[in-house]
Enzyme design. Structure first.
Site, mmCIF file in Angstrom:
data_model
loop_
_atom_site.group_PDB
_atom_site.id
_atom_site.type_symbol
_atom_site.label_atom_id
_atom_site.label_comp_id
_atom_site.label_asym_id
_atom_site.label_seq_id
_atom_site.Cartn_x
_atom_site.Cartn_y
_atom_site.Cartn_z
ATOM 1 N N GLU A 120 -2.847 3.359 12.804
ATOM 2 C CA GLU A 120 -3.895 4.340 12.530
ATOM 3 C C GLU A 120 -3.261 5.684 12.209
ATOM 4 O OE1 GLU A 120 -7.289 2.763 15.644
ATOM 5 O OE2 GLU A 120 -5.766 4.137 16.387
ATOM 6 N N LYS A 122 -2.624 9.631 12.678
ATOM 7 C CA LYS A 122 -2.615 10.554 13.822
ATOM 8 C C LYS A 122 -3.150 11.902 13.324
ATOM 9 C CE LYS A 122 0.341 12.314 17.535
ATOM 10 N NZ LYS A 122 0.027 13.736 17.339
ATOM 11 N N ASP A 124 -4.510 15.711 13.097
ATOM 12 C CA ASP A 124 -4.058 16.985 13.652
ATOM 13 C C ASP A 124 -5.286 17.870 13.848
ATOM 14 O OD1 ASP A 124 -2.441 18.936 14.591
ATOM 15 O OD2 ASP A 124 -1.493 19.441 12.688
ATOM 16 N N TYR A 226 -11.802 6.487 17.398
ATOM 17 C CA TYR A 226 -10.811 5.414 17.375
ATOM 18 C C TYR A 226 -10.632 4.679 18.695
ATOM 19 C CZ TYR A 226 -8.308 9.580 19.004
ATOM 20 O OH TYR A 226 -7.967 10.732 19.665
ATOM 21 N N LYS A 314 5.894 10.539 14.604
ATOM 22 C CA LYS A 314 5.672 11.876 14.054
ATOM 23 C C LYS A 314 6.313 11.990 12.671
ATOM 24 C CE LYS A 314 4.636 15.287 16.309
ATOM 25 N NZ LYS A 314 3.395 16.093 16.363
ATOM 26 N N CYS A 408 0.996 46.148 -16.419
ATOM 27 C CA CYS A 408 1.531 44.806 -16.593
ATOM 28 C C CYS A 408 3.042 44.817 -16.389
ATOM 29 C CB CYS A 408 1.196 44.292 -17.992
ATOM 30 S SG CYS A 408 1.919 42.680 -18.356
ATOM 31 N N CYS A 411 4.611 44.028 -20.095
ATOM 32 C CA CYS A 411 4.465 44.891 -21.270
ATOM 33 C C CYS A 411 4.054 46.321 -20.947
ATOM 34 C CB CYS A 411 3.461 44.276 -22.252
ATOM 35 S SG CYS A 411 1.747 44.296 -21.627
ATOM 36 N N CYS A 424 -4.010 41.541 -17.591
ATOM 37 C CA CYS A 424 -3.456 42.335 -18.683
ATOM 38 C C CYS A 424 -4.239 41.964 -19.944
ATOM 39 C CB CYS A 424 -1.970 42.032 -18.873
ATOM 40 S SG CYS A 424 -1.289 42.766 -20.380
ATOM 41 N N CYS A 430 1.735 41.105 -25.442
ATOM 42 C CA CYS A 430 2.346 40.780 -24.143
ATOM 43 C C CYS A 430 3.070 39.448 -24.273
ATOM 44 C CB CYS A 430 1.273 40.717 -23.061
ATOM 45 S SG CYS A 430 1.914 40.442 -21.395
#
Length: 670
Positions: A120, A122, A124, A226, A314, A408, A411, A424, A430
């Site tokens: 299954e 795990k 968190d 579970y 883990k 910017c 440019c 910009c 540019c």
């Protein structure tokens, strides 16, 4: 009808709809229909002054609580021994085999079966222990120290995937699960501008341990279950029977539960889970391996701390902390200025991380990062993409300030803030914007100019003054062959690829133009509907919004794009240089009696005997509608090699999946 009877009927009906929506991901009615019934129940509760114990109106959160009351679990909630690597896992299994062998030697008349295993995920999140008496949810608590936890019934009632009443009425049972916040819910919460949450695990734990249940309700938590830890009047022969019991009693069970007879298969499954991990919409930090047979579990028993019949494996962390060192600002194809964080190098999920994404100015503000340079921050990496900064470790503004640019960085043009983003507006002067637009124009899904790259675009900009995509069609062999790293062969190949791109169809040409807010599927829809470039360029917003999946923002983007005289000039230049932007051919008659007729189909992963485009074309000819995302309306998912989040979502929603390419080809061939 008696109001009490009406309320009982409404509660039963609404809880059925909740179960199908939140647990099965398979809604039976529209939100509007649900709301009508819900409002009717609220009115009856106000009229009678009575609220039934399993009424869905309890899920919005009640009054502020004064504190948590301790709850003693009916049976201990054990923690699990942890295996940090595969050698530790093998050692655990060897101990299991030895203990089973020793028992069978001493008890030849009643031997234990050969060990079989369940794997299954795990989760968190925060462990939940739910108590039901005669079918009614009467208590919910945290794990605490495994013997005594904190009562959080009011908070848990706000989780819509937790049943308030179950069919089993044979006595008292305790059910364990994990309260979680889906990553998509976390992202939506943080986008809303509300108080930013640093990660899904802390968000779930903080919500469930909050004395204000309304806060818990606002977090829109979910839960997977579970285990049945304590049960009156019922017992299980194996783990699969217990999981069937949970499903039959309306508990949300994660779809990724696998059973194996050999430990080699278990090890293979662990590798698959690690590959799948980044595509899940919730956090996991490992997998749990358990012996399936309940009698074997009883014989193996427990150490002082752990059950001998289960172990947790883990995975490498996907979240960690590091120091934010600086922020640089990059310019994209549309002129959007995106911040990139430089962090102190740190190992995360098997790679060394030095750069992290910061989406925009609004993201920096939401995450309290304005004064964060030189301080420690949370980072998360998933799905092999650049990691993201989640927030500061401390709440204080104790670092150096991130200075937002006013001009910017490429440019020097003054920047404009639109919403959470800086832009910009110097589109034609540019360099990064121009180079990115030309690179996009030449990309595979656009004009498909082979061998072209962003480095090629930059070199053509610097050395041949290529300033727009149309300029590509004016290049000559003499221009290219004199460039550094451009030999005769490379020049010839590029010119041939540019010449070949002139025949790309209308949908590809539209996508290549880079119309804001318009992706590949949208350009295909408008190309097929209007049939010619001229018709699209003169289309009104009303004509565009009449098409499926095109809203007002997209329609306005298309209209404004083609109204721009610079865009018109560029398009006309390309057409005069031989670009065809051919209208799609008249579609062939669509089959109405095939396996795929009328089905909404999603393709994901890599196919080897067909390209994705070839498969999509064949599917559409057989009457399927091919879409790009998995939803409750999807009928079928075709998953090739390395299929990711779309396959995961399909399995979670219970959608039919074809994972064998040979099977797909047989179906396509009838």
């Amino acid at each position: 009808m008696d109001p009490m009877h009406s309320m009982e009927q409404l509660v039963e009906e609404l809880n059925k709809y909740n179960y199908h929506y939140y647990t099965l991901d398979n809604p039976l009615v529209s939100d509007k229909e649900y709301d009508v019934l819900y409002d009717k129940l609220v009115a009856l509760e106000a009229e009678t002054g009575v609220t039934l114990p399993d009424s869905p109106t309890q899920r919005v959160g009640g009054e502020l609580l004064k504190g948590f009351k301790p709850h003693r679990h009916l049976t201990p909630l054990w923690s699990l021994d942890k295996a940090q690597n595969e050698d530790h896992l093998q050692s655990w299994n060897n101990r299991v085999l030895k203990l089973v062998g020793d028992y069978n030697t001493k008890n030849p008349d009643a031997p234990l079966p050969a060990p079989s295993y369940v794997v299954e995920l795990k989760f968190d999140g925060l462990t939940l222990n739910l108590t039901y008496t005669d079918g009614q949810l009467v208590q919910a608590s945290t794990r605490g120290n495994g013997v005594v936890g904190e009562g959080i019934l009011a908070q848990v009632k706000t989780i819509k995937s937790v049943p308030l009443r179950i069919p089993y009425t044979g006595g008292t049972i305790e059910v364990q699960g994990e309260g979680i916040m889906n990553l998509s819910v976390l992202a939506a919460h943080n986008e809303s501008g509300a108080d930013p949450l640093k990660n899904a695990r802390n968000a779930a734990a903080g919500a469930l341990r909050n004395l204000n249940p309304k806060v818990t309700a606002d977090r829109k938590l979910s839960a997977f279950f579970y285990n049945v830890g304590y049960a009156e009047g019922i017992s299980f022969g194996n783990h699969k029977e217990m999981m069937t019991f949970l499903k039959d009693n309306f508990f949300k069970v994660n779809p990724f539960v696998s059973y194996f007879d050999s430990f080699d298969q278990v090890m293979h499954e662990l590798h698959l889970i690690q590959e799948r991990r980044s595509s899940l919409d919730y956090l996991i930090d490992g997998a749990v391996i358990k012996i399936t047979d309940m009698r074997t579990r009883e014989v193996l028993g427990y150490t002082d701390k752990f059950p001998r019949w289960a172990v947790a494996f883990k995975f490498e962390a996907e979240e960690t902390t590091t120091v934010l060192e600086s922020v640089v600002w990059n310019v994209g194809r549309t002129g959007k200025i995106t911040p990139l964080a430089k962090v102190e190098p740190v190992e995360l999920a098997g790679v060394t991380v030095q750069n992290c994404t910061l989406n925009n100015v609004g993201d920096i503000e939401r995450k309290n990062l304005k004064f964060a340079i030189g301080t420690r921050v949370f980072i998360r990496r998933s799905n092999d993409v650049i990691p993201e900064i989640l927030g500061k470790v401390t709440e204080e503004s104790d670092g150096e300030e991130i200075i937002y640019p006013e001009k910017c960085p490429a440019c020097g043009f003054p920047l404009e803030q639109r919403g959470a983003h800086l832009f910009c507006n110097n589109r034609f002067g540019c360099k990064p914007q121009i180079v990115s637009r030309i690179t996009h124009f030449a990309s595979r899904d656009a004009m498909d100019i082979e061998t072209f790259s962003d480095k090629t675009a930059e070199q053509l900009y610097d050395e041949l003054e290529v300033r727009e995509s149309a300029d590509l069609y004016t290049l000559t062999y003499e221009d290219l062959v004199k460039l550094e790293r451009f030999g005769a062969k490379k020049a010839t190949n590029l010119l041939e690829a540019i010449e070949q791109s002139k025949g790309r169809d209308l949908a590809a040409f539209l996508f290549a133009l880079g119309i804001p807010n318009t992706g590949k599927s949208t350009t295909k829809v408008i190309a097929e509907h209007f049939g010619s470039l001229q018709a699209i360029m003169s289309a009104t917003a009303e004509e565009l919004t009449a098409l499926p999946d095109i809203g007002g923002i997209v329609a306005d983007s298309i209209v404004n794009f083609f109204a721009d005289p610079f865009m018109q000039a560029g398009i006309n230049k390309m057409l005069s240089l031989g670009v065809e932007a051919k209208a799609p051919e008249k579609p062939q008659p669509v089959a109405t009696d095939s396996f795929f007729s009328g089905k909404t189909v999603v393709l994901t992963g890599t196919l080897h005997k067909l390209t994705r485009d070839e498969a999509a074309e064949k599917l559409e000819a057989l009457g399927a509608k091919v879409t790009g995302s998995v939803s409750k309306k999807t009928d079928l998912v075709i998953a090739g090699e390395k299929a990711g989040s779309k396959l995961t979502k399909a399995k979670e929603l219970g959608i039919q999946v074809i994972e064998n390419e040979d099977e797909l080809i047989k179906l396509l061939e009838g």
